[in-house]
Design an enzyme around this catalytic site. Structure first.
Site, PDB file in Angstrom:
ATOM      1  N   GLU A 405      -1.079   0.669  11.475  1.00  0.00           N
ATOM      2  CA  GLU A 405       0.091   0.569  10.601  1.00  0.00           C
ATOM      3  C   GLU A 405       0.732  -0.881  11.027  1.00  0.00           C
ATOM      4  OE1 GLU A 405       2.263   4.051  11.886  1.00  0.00           O
ATOM      5  OE2 GLU A 405       2.822   2.984  14.108  1.00  0.00           O
ATOM      6  N   CYS A 406       1.215  -1.695  10.218  1.00  0.00           N
ATOM      7  CA  CYS A 406       1.977  -2.872  10.044  1.00  0.00           C
ATOM      8  C   CYS A 406       0.908  -3.913  10.659  1.00  0.00           C
ATOM      9  CB  CYS A 406       3.084  -2.763  10.705  1.00  0.00           C
ATOM     10  SG  CYS A 406       4.446  -4.108  10.448  1.00  0.00           S
TER      11      CYS A 406
END
Length: 540
Positions: A405-406
């Protein structure tokens, strides 16, 4: 599920809230935490809302892992029990707010606000007011904050950025006369208290100890200008709490409701007028004999194991624990502590590794979790770690479950262009290029709905999370792409992320407590991969 505690729980605590962003609540929080820790108290820090940087500050000044409390991403009953469980051995809990006291997800409700968390934890509020160029008008501000929401108990005020001690005495007299609550401390205008910009790779600076002079300076000023004894008395007078009742079937099956704010859900704190903790239960304020240790971050341990509903579809004790490798260092450090704990509760064993230290994927790994952080600040180092990048490629090609994520999402792209314009080769698993930009690309809560069966969710399943990033993902035209989610925020909905087989990556930082089965689904995928790997070896 642990046995429910029938007795009232004593938890000395207070919330540090501001009148708005930039009022000085982080400086006040850090200074008070360090001042109390220097006096020998075990101070447990909390941050309202989806924030990773302030909890790292808290951990640095207290020597204890700070934790997030979020009343939109998780249910009210989960938040209450998580607070009670993680504050159990602390002398004092300090909860730092987010934005202004009443600012949250909704325009005309308390959803996701500091105020909602103060109500859910029945905590007194210490309001920080920036009184620059202000006299009696400061009293009008405090009075308005008192009257907006009767359930919120503003117990005291600290005034920030006073021009002089005389200025402090003037606004103190005005506030106390109009509002009937004490102004217990102040801070002067002081550039030495300015905290650096949040997006420039602050956590490495924290780990190197570069912000220690700021922490110490804030503690010195607050210890001198604040009535710490009185603040401790207010904290100790906070009503006793009780663990919420057993989660209902909906919570066990689906996590918190996705249609109503946590404050409206069952499980509010049980409080009595007559049974409150004795202020004498707190240790005396005397200087500690030793320096407080500095924590690098939340440990891979499981307070949330006492909270997550048991999965009755599988044996209570797994004979085999799949291993999930967690990328964890200055580049990858945005993890909610309870996300890791919930993976452990679901049956995983977590193994941390550091790409910045030249490490690759642990050989025993059955799955990989690469969280967010600041990979753009270390892109050259990451690009040079072939052991890590080759290992991620090989794992993905072999079908190992891989969740990112991210910042982790960025590293799975073919390249990462940093702020200076330099291009760094990344893992190349996702057919896109990650490009840093000057303006913020996204900020805010997200509710994501799976568009297909994937690593964390069945099609149609939902999670809650948050986005905050300065990069964009430029997908290569003509390359195959399957979106992970339909992501809904304040500005509307749009498809987001990427899935392919056991690979799942997106910008949203999700909270596993918003849908408990997600942790179990990932662990189950890792266990399946482990068993397939074992069978393949046996065939050789």
């Amino acid at each position: 599920m642990k046995d429910r505690e029938p007795l009232l729980q004593t938890r000395p605590r207070f919330v540090v809230a501001g009148t708005g962003s930039g009022s000085g609540k982080t400086t006040v929080t850090l200074g008070l935490m360090r001042a109390f820790a220097r006096c020998g108290l075990k101070v447990q820090g909390y941050k309202c809302g989806p924030d990773y940087i302030d909890p790292a500050y808290h951990s640095a000044v207290t020597g204890r892992s700070s934790r997030n409390l979020d009343s939109w991403m998780t249910s009210g009953s989960y938040l209450q029990e998580y607070f009670l469980t993680t504050s159990e051995d602390a002398d004092l809990s300090v909860i730092e707010g987010v934005m202004g006291l009443y600012d949250g997800k909704e325009d005309i409700a308390l959803t996701g606000s500091t105020a909602e968390i103060a109500i859910l934890t029945d905590s007194p509020v210490l309001l920080v007011v920036d009184v620059r160029s202000m006299g009696r008008s400061a009293a009008a501000i405090v009075l308005g904050f008192q009257q907006l929401e009767p359930q919120v108990r503003i117990a005291a005020v600290i005034v920030n950025r006073c021009g002089s001690e005389g200025h402090y005495r003037m606004v103190r007299a005005a506030i106390e006369a109009a509002c009937g609550i004490p102004v217990i401390g102040w801070l002067p205008r002081d550039s030495g208290l300015d905290i650096p910009e949040r997006h420039l790779g602050l956590l490495p600076a924290v780990e190197r100890g570069e912000l220690e002079p700021l922490f110490e300076h804030a503690a010195d000023l607050l210890a001198e200008g604040t009535d710490l004894e009185r603040l401790l008395e207010l904290a100790a007078a906070a009503p006793a709490l009780q663990y919420p009742p057993e989660p209902d079937a909906v919570l066990q099956a689906q996590g918190p409701s996705l249609s109503s704010p946590g404050i409206l859900e069952p499980g509010m704190p049980v409080v009595t007028e007559t049974e409150t903790p004795d202020s004498g239960s707190l240790p005396a304020l005397e200087p500690a004999s030793q320096e407080q240790p500095v924590s690098a971050g939340p440990p891979l341990s499981s307070p949330a194991a006492r909270i997550m509903p048991a999965d009755t579809s599988r044996p209570a004790h797994r004979p085999v624990q799949p291993v999930i490798a967690i990328a964890r260092d200055a580049a990858f450090n945005f993890y909610y502590a309870d996300n890791l704990e919930l993976l452990e509760r679901a049956g995983a064993r977590l193994a941390a590794f550091s790409p910045l230290s030249g490490e690759g994927i642990p050989p025993e790994a059955d799955g990989i979790y690469i969280g967010g952080g600041f990979p753009e600040e270390f892109a050259a180092v990451i690009a040079a770690n072939s052991l890590f990048l080759d290992g991620v490629r090989a794992a993905a090609a072999d079908g190992m479950p891989l969740y990112a994520e991210c910042g982790g999402y960025m590293v799975l792209a073919r390249s990462l262009t940093d702020r200076s314009g330099a291009v760094h080769k990344m893992a190349g698993i996702i057919p896109a290029h990650s490009i840093m930009q000057e303006r913020r690309a996204a900020l805010g809560y997200r509710e994501v709905t799976a568009l297909h069966d994937c690593l964390l969710l069945k099609q149609g399943g939902r999670l809650r999370g948050h986005e905050f990033h300065y990069s964009g993902m430029s997908y290569i035209p003509g390359e195959d792409r399957i979106y992970a989610y339909e992501s809904k925020g304040r500005g509307g909905s749009q498809p987001e992320g990427y899935i392919s087989g056991n690979i799942m990556a997106a910008y949203a930082h999700i909270h596993l407590a918003s849908h408990f089965p997600a942790a179990g689904r990932m662990v189950e995928a890792c266990l399946t991969y482990r068993e397939q790997k074992k069978q393949a070896k046996q065939r050789l």
